[in-house]
Design a protein around this motif. Structure first.
Motif, PDB file in Angstrom:
ATOM      1  N   VAL A 450       0.876  -1.174   0.000  1.00 53.55           N
ATOM      2  CA  VAL A 450       0.000   0.000   0.000  1.00 53.55           C
ATOM      3  C   VAL A 450       0.913   1.224   0.000  1.00 53.55           C
ATOM      4  O   VAL A 450       1.657   1.448   0.947  1.00 53.55           O
ATOM      5  CB  VAL A 450      -0.933  -0.001   1.229  1.00 53.55           C
ATOM      6  CG1 VAL A 450      -1.858   1.200   1.194  1.00 53.55           C
ATOM      7  CG2 VAL A 450      -1.741  -1.297   1.280  1.00 53.55           C
ATOM      8  N   THR A 451       0.849   2.009  -1.079  1.00 60.52           N
ATOM      9  CA  THR A 451       1.837   3.052  -1.309  1.00 60.52           C
ATOM     10  C   THR A 451       1.173   4.412  -1.449  1.00 60.52           C
ATOM     11  O   THR A 451       0.248   4.589  -2.254  1.00 60.52           O
ATOM     12  CB  THR A 451       2.638   2.751  -2.599  1.00 60.52           C
ATOM     13  OG1 THR A 451       3.189   1.440  -2.499  1.00 60.52           O
ATOM     14  CG2 THR A 451       3.762   3.752  -2.777  1.00 60.52           C
ATOM     15  N   HIS A 452       1.668   5.382  -0.688  1.00 64.84           N
ATOM     16  CA  HIS A 452       1.167   6.750  -0.761  1.00 64.84           C
ATOM     17  C   HIS A 452       1.439   7.351  -2.128  1.00 64.84           C
ATOM     18  O   HIS A 452       2.543   7.243  -2.661  1.00 64.84           O
ATOM     19  CB  HIS A 452       1.860   7.622   0.292  1.00 64.84           C
ATOM     20  CG  HIS A 452       0.955   8.037   1.400  1.00 64.84           C
ATOM     21  ND1 HIS A 452       1.203   7.719   2.717  1.00 64.84           N
ATOM     22  CD2 HIS A 452      -0.205   8.752   1.408  1.00 64.84           C
ATOM     23  CE1 HIS A 452       0.246   8.219   3.491  1.00 64.84           C
ATOM     24  NE2 HIS A 452      -0.616   8.833   2.728  1.00 64.84           N
ATOM     25  N   VAL A 453       0.431   8.008  -2.710  1.00 67.11           N
ATOM     26  CA  VAL A 453       0.593   8.804  -3.932  1.00 67.11           C
ATOM     27  C   VAL A 453      -0.087  10.136  -3.651  1.00 67.11           C
ATOM     28  O   VAL A 453      -1.295  10.279  -3.825  1.00 67.11           O
ATOM     29  CB  VAL A 453      -0.057   8.116  -5.153  1.00 67.11           C
ATOM     30  CG1 VAL A 453       0.171   8.946  -6.405  1.00 67.11           C
ATOM     31  CG2 VAL A 453       0.472   6.720  -5.335  1.00 67.11           C
ATOM     32  N   GLY A 454       0.662  11.114  -3.178  1.00 69.30           N
ATOM     33  CA  GLY A 454       0.044  12.348  -2.715  1.00 69.30           C
ATOM     34  C   GLY A 454      -0.876  12.048  -1.550  1.00 69.30           C
ATOM     35  O   GLY A 454      -0.478  11.438  -0.559  1.00 69.30           O
ATOM     36  N   SER A 455      -2.142  12.423  -1.692  1.00 68.75           N
ATOM     37  CA  SER A 455      -3.124  12.135  -0.634  1.00 68.75           C
ATOM     38  C   SER A 455      -3.876  10.835  -0.913  1.00 68.75           C
ATOM     39  O   SER A 455      -4.794  10.473  -0.177  1.00 68.75           O
ATOM     40  CB  SER A 455      -4.132  13.286  -0.535  1.00 68.75           C
ATOM     41  OG  SER A 455      -4.797  13.481  -1.772  1.00 68.75           O
ATOM     42  N   HIS A 456      -3.490  10.128  -1.982  1.00 66.11           N
ATOM     43  CA  HIS A 456      -4.145   8.879  -2.372  1.00 66.11           C
ATOM     44  C   HIS A 456      -3.185   7.699  -2.188  1.00 66.11           C
ATOM     45  O   HIS A 456      -2.078   7.854  -1.674  1.00 66.11           O
ATOM     46  CB  HIS A 456      -4.611   8.964  -3.830  1.00 66.11           C
ATOM     47  CG  HIS A 456      -5.329  10.217  -4.180  1.00 66.11           C
ATOM     48  ND1 HIS A 456      -6.460  10.648  -3.528  1.00 66.11           N
ATOM     49  CD2 HIS A 456      -5.060  11.169  -5.134  1.00 66.11           C
ATOM     50  CE1 HIS A 456      -6.875  11.790  -4.046  1.00 66.11           C
ATOM     51  NE2 HIS A 456      -6.042  12.126  -5.019  1.00 66.11           N
ATOM     52  N   TYR A 457      -3.625   6.509  -2.652  1.00 71.52           N
ATOM     53  CA  TYR A 457      -2.813   5.301  -2.514  1.00 71.52           C
ATOM     54  C   TYR A 457      -2.889   4.473  -3.796  1.00 71.52           C
ATOM     55  O   TYR A 457      -3.909   4.474  -4.499  1.00 71.52           O
ATOM     56  CB  TYR A 457      -3.310   4.430  -1.354  1.00 71.52           C
ATOM     57  CG  TYR A 457      -3.185   5.054   0.009  1.00 71.52           C
ATOM     58  CD1 TYR A 457      -2.063   4.827   0.807  1.00 71.52           C
ATOM     59  CD2 TYR A 457      -4.194   5.873   0.507  1.00 71.52           C
ATOM     60  CE1 TYR A 457      -1.955   5.403   2.064  1.00 71.52           C
ATOM     61  CE2 TYR A 457      -4.091   6.449   1.762  1.00 71.52           C
ATOM     62  CZ  TYR A 457      -2.963   6.216   2.532  1.00 71.52           C
ATOM     63  OH  TYR A 457      -2.850   6.789   3.774  1.00 71.52           O
ATOM     64  N   THR A 458      -1.807   3.745  -4.079  1.00 75.01           N
ATOM     65  CA  THR A 458      -1.877   2.621  -5.002  1.00 75.01           C
ATOM     66  C   THR A 458      -1.720   1.346  -4.187  1.00 75.01           C
ATOM     67  O   THR A 458      -1.070   1.344  -3.134  1.00 75.01           O
ATOM     68  CB  THR A 458      -0.771   2.674  -6.074  1.00 75.01           C
ATOM     69  OG1 THR A 458       0.508   2.677  -5.444  1.00 75.01           O
ATOM     70  CG2 THR A 458      -0.920   3.901  -6.953  1.00 75.01           C
ATOM     71  N   ILE A 459      -2.328   0.264  -4.670  1.00 74.80           N
ATOM     72  CA  ILE A 459      -2.288  -1.023  -3.976  1.00 74.80           C
ATOM     73  C   ILE A 459      -1.758  -2.050  -4.977  1.00 74.80           C
ATOM     74  O   ILE A 459      -2.362  -2.272  -6.031  1.00 74.80           O
ATOM     75  CB  ILE A 459      -3.687  -1.419  -3.459  1.00 74.80           C
ATOM     76  CG1 ILE A 459      -4.247  -0.306  -2.562  1.00 74.80           C
ATOM     77  CG2 ILE A 459      -3.608  -2.730  -2.681  1.00 74.80           C
ATOM     78  CD1 ILE A 459      -5.705  -0.506  -2.168  1.00 74.80           C
ATOM     79  N   THR A 460      -0.629  -2.652  -4.643  1.00 78.18           N
ATOM     80  CA  THR A 460       0.103  -3.486  -5.587  1.00 78.18           C
ATOM     81  C   THR A 460       0.274  -4.886  -5.029  1.00 78.18           C
ATOM     82  O   THR A 460       0.669  -5.047  -3.869  1.00 78.18           O
ATOM     83  CB  THR A 460       1.490  -2.871  -5.875  1.00 78.18           C
ATOM     84  OG1 THR A 460       1.322  -1.514  -6.297  1.00 78.18           O
ATOM     85  CG2 THR A 460       2.225  -3.643  -6.948  1.00 78.18           C
ATOM     86  N   ASN A 461       0.015  -5.895  -5.841  1.00 76.18           N
ATOM     87  CA  ASN A 461       0.160  -7.271  -5.400  1.00 76.18           C
ATOM     88  C   ASN A 461       1.632  -7.634  -5.251  1.00 76.18           C
ATOM     89  O   ASN A 461       2.440  -7.357  -6.147  1.00 76.18           O
ATOM     90  CB  ASN A 461      -0.522  -8.224  -6.384  1.00 76.18           C
ATOM     91  CG  ASN A 461      -0.522  -9.649  -5.904  1.00 76.18           C
ATOM     92  OD1 ASN A 461       0.286 -10.459  -6.338  1.00 76.18           O
ATOM     93  ND2 ASN A 461      -1.419  -9.971  -4.977  1.00 76.18           N
ATOM     94  N   VAL A 462       1.999  -8.245  -4.144  1.00 70.92           N
ATOM     95  CA  VAL A 462       3.391  -8.609  -3.892  1.00 70.92           C
ATOM     96  C   VAL A 462       3.836  -9.724  -4.830  1.00 70.92           C
ATOM     97  O   VAL A 462       4.971  -9.752  -5.307  1.00 70.92           O
ATOM     98  CB  VAL A 462       3.587  -9.017  -2.418  1.00 70.92           C
ATOM     99  CG1 VAL A 462       5.005  -9.523  -2.169  1.00 70.92           C
ATOM    100  CG2 VAL A 462       3.265  -7.838  -1.491  1.00 70.92           C
ATOM    101  N   GLY A 463       2.931 -10.656  -5.151  1.00 70.83           N
ATOM    102  CA  GLY A 463       3.290 -11.787  -5.978  1.00 70.83           C
ATOM    103  C   GLY A 463       3.607 -11.438  -7.415  1.00 70.83           C
ATOM    104  O   GLY A 463       4.533 -11.980  -8.008  1.00 70.83           O
ATOM    105  N   ASN A 464       2.827 -10.516  -7.997  1.00 69.37           N
ATOM    106  CA  ASN A 464       3.063 -10.192  -9.411  1.00 69.37           C
ATOM    107  C   ASN A 464       3.451  -8.738  -9.648  1.00 69.37           C
ATOM    108  O   ASN A 464       3.791  -8.365 -10.777  1.00 69.37           O
ATOM    109  CB  ASN A 464       1.845 -10.553 -10.280  1.00 69.37           C
ATOM    110  CG  ASN A 464       0.583  -9.792  -9.891  1.00 69.37           C
ATOM    111  OD1 ASN A 464       0.625  -8.683  -9.379  1.00 69.37           O
ATOM    112  ND2 ASN A 464      -0.568 -10.402 -10.153  1.00 69.37           N
ATOM    113  N   GLY A 465       3.406  -7.905  -8.608  1.00 67.95           N
ATOM    114  CA  GLY A 465       3.859  -6.523  -8.728  1.00 67.95           C
ATOM    115  C   GLY A 465       2.898  -5.586  -9.424  1.00 67.95           C
ATOM    116  O   GLY A 465       3.225  -4.419  -9.629  1.00 67.95           O
ATOM    117  N   MET A 466       1.695  -6.053  -9.791  1.00 66.92           N
ATOM    118  CA  MET A 466       0.777  -5.206 -10.554  1.00 66.92           C
ATOM    119  C   MET A 466      -0.231  -4.498  -9.648  1.00 66.92           C
ATOM    120  O   MET A 466      -0.583  -4.978  -8.580  1.00 66.92           O
ATOM    121  CB  MET A 466       0.066  -6.035 -11.618  1.00 66.92           C
ATOM    122  CG  MET A 466       1.010  -6.527 -12.705  1.00 66.92           C
ATOM    123  SD  MET A 466       0.162  -7.338 -14.062  1.00 66.92           S
ATOM    124  CE  MET A 466      -0.483  -8.788 -13.230  1.00 66.92           C
TER     125      MET A 466
END
Length: 498
Positions: A450-466
């Motif tokens: 779970v990664t901060h992008v400004g005041s929002h987030y992206t959520i990326t799967n650990v297994g495939n990175g997408m």
């Protein structure tokens, strides 16, 4: 060896040892706090006779006199760019300038400047033989504290890559060189290829020995018997990620500290070496030091002299990784020089800022920034295989999610209504892979960054990175939510709130 040559050799060794002693004093002086040393990595290499041919970092200067730009960011709101420099010569990144410039919008890193006089700047990578046009890393996705100052690293996820195909001073053919980088031991995956180093100038696989790049991750190209679970410091020499020797080497047992110093040295004709260490403390471990592969094409090497970061030489761009700093040298560095560089890296105090999200046990709604719709379990399903879509907020538990730490900065995400886990269907690794709910399996297909992008987030799967992505940026109820490589758009960004 003549007396004159012996005297010169002794002076060179003495200079390296003096640098190492000075670094240790600077790092652990009376104040007891991490601070920039008077001699930084490229000063150390130059004194030892193996100067930096390229030096890249988004966190700090790598020369004591460097007072220029570290990297460039571009904001989404108006496509304006800004160079981010250092707070003082030889110092740390001016993260406050980025924060101010990017406030209220998203920024991506568009260029990483070479601090050497060769100006081998890295820009966003174009299409290659095994990957399409890449995107820039989200500029505030990887906060870090270095030397007591806030800074940002380069957060690489699938589709992110940087390159320079027209370099100056980088080793070609069988010329010797050394490479090091500081990376994360926790943000990794098993896809090709989180590389930093020497690559093909065409963006295509041109054969064995045409690359000489550091790789760090959990991809096992050859046998991994007896080497643990990684991640490993490996050598991407093209058509193979080498643990040592001819690829498989049990002595390379990997390193998983929070921050990792990774090193590769290659004399171009007979020998290469792999080393790694905790970038926060301690010394280096030599994982391999011996003959180049005898598989054809590697002795001698056939380096082409491009520089790549975050992908393979042919733009294979399925990797996860975090890059903070790295250099490539002219010539084969000595072990004493390696040790001095490691001492400097540990002296600056790489640390991870304390996270304020998520709060364990709290139920959250995930709202897509582009559509305004929330992440939803279709028809409030509770069975394994229940599909995931977006829907207008209904205020029910089918649209609520809890985050639980899975270690190494990863999370499992559980639907409150069903108690089942957000899952990457069949652990697939292709764009368009579906999401569903499934009973907990304890594997990487059910773990998320779970990664901060400004005041929002992206959520990326650990297994495939997408990244979790709304199909075709749809805005209607019922649009499928699936996975796609990072696109730097709001269709992959989420507001997360109770």
């Amino acid at each position: 060896m003549t007396g004159r040559h012996l005297k010169g050799f002794a002076l060179r060794v003495g200079a390296v040892l003096a640098l190492l002693a000075g670094i240790l004093v600077g790092a652990f002086g009376a104040a007891g706090t991490a601070q920039a040393a008077s001699s930084l990595p490229c000063d150390i290499y130059a004194t030892a006779g193996t100067p930096c041919a390229a030096a890249h970092s988004t966190t700090r200067a790598l020369y004591a006199t460097y007072n220029g730009a570290l990297y460039q960011v571009k904001r989404a709101s108006d496509s304006t760019t800004l160079d981010i420099g250092v707070l003082a010569a030889g110092g740390y990144a001016n993260a406050a300038a980025q924060d101010s410039f990017c406030s209220g919008t998203t920024c991506v890193i568009t260029k990483i400047y070479d601090q050497s006089s060769n100006h081998n700047d890295l820009t966003i990578e174009g299409p290659g033989g095994n990957g399409g046009q890449d995107v820039g890393a989200i500029a505030n996705a990887l906060p870090v504290t270095v030397g007591g100052h806030a800074a940002y690293g380069v957060f690489v996820s699938p589709g992110v890559g940087y390159r320079d195909n027209s370099t100056t001073g980088i080793a070609t053919g069988s010329a010797p060189e050394g490479t090091y980088m500081v990376a994360s031991g926790h943000h990794v995956n098993n896809r090709c290829c989180f590389d930093y180093g020497n690559a093909e100038t065409s963006g295509n696989d041109t054969g064995n020995g045409h690359m000489d790049a550091l790789n760090f991750g959990t991809e096992c190209w050859f046998s991994c018997s007896g080497t643990g679970s990684g991640p490993w410091v490996e050598a991407d020499l093209e058509n193979g990620l080498f643990f040592g020797a001819n690829g498989s080497y049990s002595g390379n047992t990997g390193i998983s500290s929070e921050y990792v110093t990774a090193m590769l040295k290659n004399n171009g004709t007979t020998t290469y070496a792999l080393k790694g260490g905790n970038a926060q403390s301690g010394s280096l471990t030599t994982f391999y030091n011996g003959a180049l592969p005898n598989l054809g094409g590697y002795t001698p090497m056939q380096k082409e002299g491009a520089i790549v970061l975050g992908t393979g030489g042919d733009n294979s761009n399925g990797s996860d990784g975090s890059f903070f700093e790295g250099v490539m040298t002219t010539g084969y560095p000595t072990d004493a020089t390696d040790n001095a560089v490691q001492a400097n890296v540990t002296s600056v105090g790489y640390t991870t800022p304390a996270a304020t999200f998520p709060v364990a046990g709290t139920a959250y709604r995930l709202t897509n920034v582009n559509s305004g719709k929330v992440l939803d379990a279709v028809n409030c399903g509770t069975a394994n295989g229940t599909a995931i879509d977006q829907w207008a907020s209904l205020g029910n538990t089918c649209q609520q999610w809890k985050f639980t730490s899975a270690g190494n900065g990863h999370y499992t995400i559980t639907n409150v209504n069903s108690g089942t886990t957000l899952d990457s269907v069949n652990c697939a690794q292709s764009n368009g892979t579906a999401l569903d709910l499934w009973a907990s399996l304890g594997n990487l297909c059910q773990e998320w960054d779970v990664t901060h992008v400004g005041s929002h987030y992206t959520i990326t799967n650990v297994g495939n990175g997408m990244a979790i992505d709304v199909k075709n940026c749809g805005t209607a109820n019922g649009v499928a939510v699936r996975q796609w490589q990072q696109l730097d758009n709001t269709c992959q960004q989420w507001d997360i709130a109770p």
